[in-house]
Design a protein around this motif. Sequence first.
Motif, mmCIF file in Angstrom:
data_model
loop_
_atom_site.group_PDB
_atom_site.id
_atom_site.type_symbol
_atom_site.label_atom_id
_atom_site.label_comp_id
_atom_site.label_asym_id
_atom_site.label_seq_id
_atom_site.Cartn_x
_atom_site.Cartn_y
_atom_site.Cartn_z
ATOM 1 N N TRP A 120 -1.525 16.469 0.493
ATOM 2 C CA TRP A 120 -2.749 15.684 0.362
ATOM 3 C C TRP A 120 -2.727 15.026 -1.019
ATOM 4 O O TRP A 120 -3.377 15.479 -1.949
ATOM 5 N N GLU A 121 -1.929 13.965 -1.107
ATOM 6 C CA GLU A 121 -1.787 13.241 -2.374
ATOM 7 C C GLU A 121 -2.293 11.844 -2.082
ATOM 8 O O GLU A 121 -1.817 11.196 -1.149
ATOM 9 N N ARG A 122 -3.284 11.368 -2.836
ATOM 10 C CA ARG A 122 -3.983 10.172 -2.377
ATOM 11 C C ARG A 122 -4.214 9.111 -3.438
ATOM 12 O O ARG A 122 -4.943 8.166 -3.199
ATOM 13 N N ALA A 123 -3.597 9.230 -4.599
ATOM 14 C CA ALA A 123 -3.922 8.284 -5.669
ATOM 15 C C ALA A 123 -2.753 7.378 -6.059
ATOM 16 O O ALA A 123 -2.693 6.885 -7.180
ATOM 17 N N LEU A 124 -1.821 7.128 -5.116
ATOM 18 C CA LEU A 124 -0.728 6.211 -5.437
ATOM 19 C C LEU A 124 -1.323 4.850 -5.787
ATOM 20 O O LEU A 124 -2.229 4.363 -5.127
ATOM 21 N N LYS A 125 -0.786 4.256 -6.806
ATOM 22 C CA LYS A 125 -1.226 2.934 -7.243
ATOM 23 C C LYS A 125 -0.825 1.911 -6.179
ATOM 24 O O LYS A 125 0.362 1.746 -5.903
ATOM 25 N N VAL A 126 -1.801 1.230 -5.602
ATOM 26 C CA VAL A 126 -1.482 0.262 -4.555
ATOM 27 C C VAL A 126 -1.766 -1.164 -5.022
ATOM 28 O O VAL A 126 -2.367 -1.379 -6.076
ATOM 29 N N GLN A 129 3.011 2.580 2.049
ATOM 30 C CA GLN A 129 2.853 3.376 3.262
ATOM 31 C C GLN A 129 4.097 4.221 3.572
ATOM 32 O O GLN A 129 3.990 5.276 4.192
ATOM 33 N N ARG A 168 0.818 -1.218 0.000
ATOM 34 C CA ARG A 168 0.000 0.000 0.000
ATOM 35 C C ARG A 168 0.852 1.268 0.000
ATOM 36 O O ARG A 168 0.338 2.362 0.187
ATOM 37 N N TYR A 196 3.382 7.307 1.698
ATOM 38 C CA TYR A 196 2.311 8.069 2.355
ATOM 39 C C TYR A 196 2.801 8.726 3.642
ATOM 40 O O TYR A 196 2.396 9.843 3.976
ATOM 41 N N THR A 197 3.689 8.039 4.359
ATOM 42 C CA THR A 197 4.261 8.634 5.573
ATOM 43 C C THR A 197 4.985 9.933 5.226
ATOM 44 O O THR A 197 4.856 10.948 5.921
#
Lengths: 318, 318
Positions: B126-132, B114, B112, B117-118
């Motif tokens: 506020w970046e929220r569309a990383l390919k998981v 992380q 994910r 994201y950390t």
Amino acid sequence: MRKLTVCCYGLEERHRDKLRARAEELGYTPCFHPSYHEAQADLRDSEVILGCEVQALEHAEKCRWFCSSSAGVEGHLASPFLKEDVILTNSSGAYGTTISEHILMVTLMLLRRQMEYTQIVAEHRWERALKVRSIHGSRILLLGTGDIGHETAVRLRAFHPDSIIGVSRTGRADTAFDRVYTTESLDTLLPDTDILVMSLPGGEGTRQIMDARRIALLPKQAMVINVGRGSTIDQEALLLALKEERLAGAALDVFETEPVPAEDPAWDTPNLLITPHCSGNVSLGYTVDRIVDLFLEDLERYTRGEKLAHAVDRTHGY
Amino acid sequence: MRKLTVCCYGLEERHRDKLRARAEELGYTPCFHPSYHEAQADLRDSEVILGCEVQALEHAEKCRWFCSSSAGVEGHLASPFLKEDVILTNSSGAYGTTISEHILMVTLMLLRRQMEYTQIVAEHRWERALKVRSIHGSRILLLGTGDIGHETAVRLRAFHPDSIIGVSRTGRADTAFDRVYTTESLDTLLPDTDILVMSLPGGEGTRQIMDARRIALLPKQAMVINVGRGSTIDQEALLLALKEERLAGAALDVFETEPVPAEDPAWDTPNLLITPHCSGNVSLGYTVDRIVDLFLEDLERYTRGEKLAHAVDRTHGY
């Protein structure tokens, strides 16, 4: 021909192929656009729309059914673009896998103090004896027992918690939980909770269901995880409880205001793991697989004139 | 009276109480010390020792049985303090719960993204569309099918992976896995692996079992997790594969040299999640519960003159 417009991001070629093939079989002319902006011309005479944003409905005078690719649709219900006579369905059932994985990840990060270990490693230190905790033996309360709560309970079970209790509006039984209670029992359950997982929809019925009084009912070692809507917690009261160490930790993926403002005290609250509302985005291909499958199941029902399985109850908002 | 010395850190009052009561019932005089340093006088005439460090044996001339509170005992076996005629047991079986939780946590953190994201959150972005990615549908290979591998497989199963394959020296079947192969099959299995989890003991038999050649057999999207011993991977080859993006990520809790030296390239390797050998420490009370219970089971056997269940096979080192 009946027109069907798909205006969703996250779709890959395999998703478009599957939607196109089945829609054509059922007698629709499908068109695809990455968002409602580019879709305007097609939206005007579309009977069915699968879309991310309710703005797709602004000029969609012929629309009879709008399927939201989201699970939470309180924004759709509050929009003037959604007419009374348009059927609204959501994509509840598509997000359980990805969001339950997020929940397990952040739960373990809180219990195992991974935010502190991240800092220790960032400073190239070798400190390894932080006192950690385990899901094993923990008393878990899931507030919200829909797809996300259910999938989370299934995964948590494999870690041998002491108990997995569900709380929902209806208290409907589900074997993934040891027991499901109605919201009326919440006050008596909170003092015996080590881990509280919230996956509630937004809207008036759930607004600040965890208010300052209920937050104070949780024991000092409790941890709070919220992936539903920021509106369901009194965020200020939660941050204060963390600051005063009346709670052991929290992981918030949703907030009262998103994006979280630059000056928000959340950014500097101790033991608060912030993620930018990424737990359930469609960047996971499997989530889009599910959105497409759930929509196509309802498309068959719609075409046969049957009741749609994912129709939103406008009273309860989901 | 026969003397029994416990020199272990991490014990709480309930652990000492339980050990004391049962040892006395079985005819031993128990003494407790936080480490072997303070225990010297008692160690000299102890018949049985439960300890963390093999140094406890240096002057323990009367010792007949040494139980290590660790699972990995290759250091004990290499020590001149461990005489041929002393029975050595380990605490394999105590660490499955805590280490499997670590493995699930880091696996989800890698999938994910992380770590990214950390960083995003640390910068208040506020970046929220990383390919998981997801455990759902992933092909998982567990190299090491002991207590840790087993408990990890049980938990992974609840996330609906495509497959969970085990590899061990003996290939002994275990229903937690879809199938268990012997090490001979490793080369043919690695190219079909999305997530490789290593929980092998140290020693000559496992040294660099994942060497540069085998690391190169893994596909580009593969992730490697190691909680066993650093000696089981060619660490330099692994870091290079990460740097050259021939692997998608890795999480290492164990290293060739510990603590990881200040100048080690590991600290700055991309997509490498480092933890300071904390996955299985005894700071979790439940782990110590298990160490105590496993030791007391063997203490009954020892007192009856039976074979001990956790005796270490000096040929294989575990």
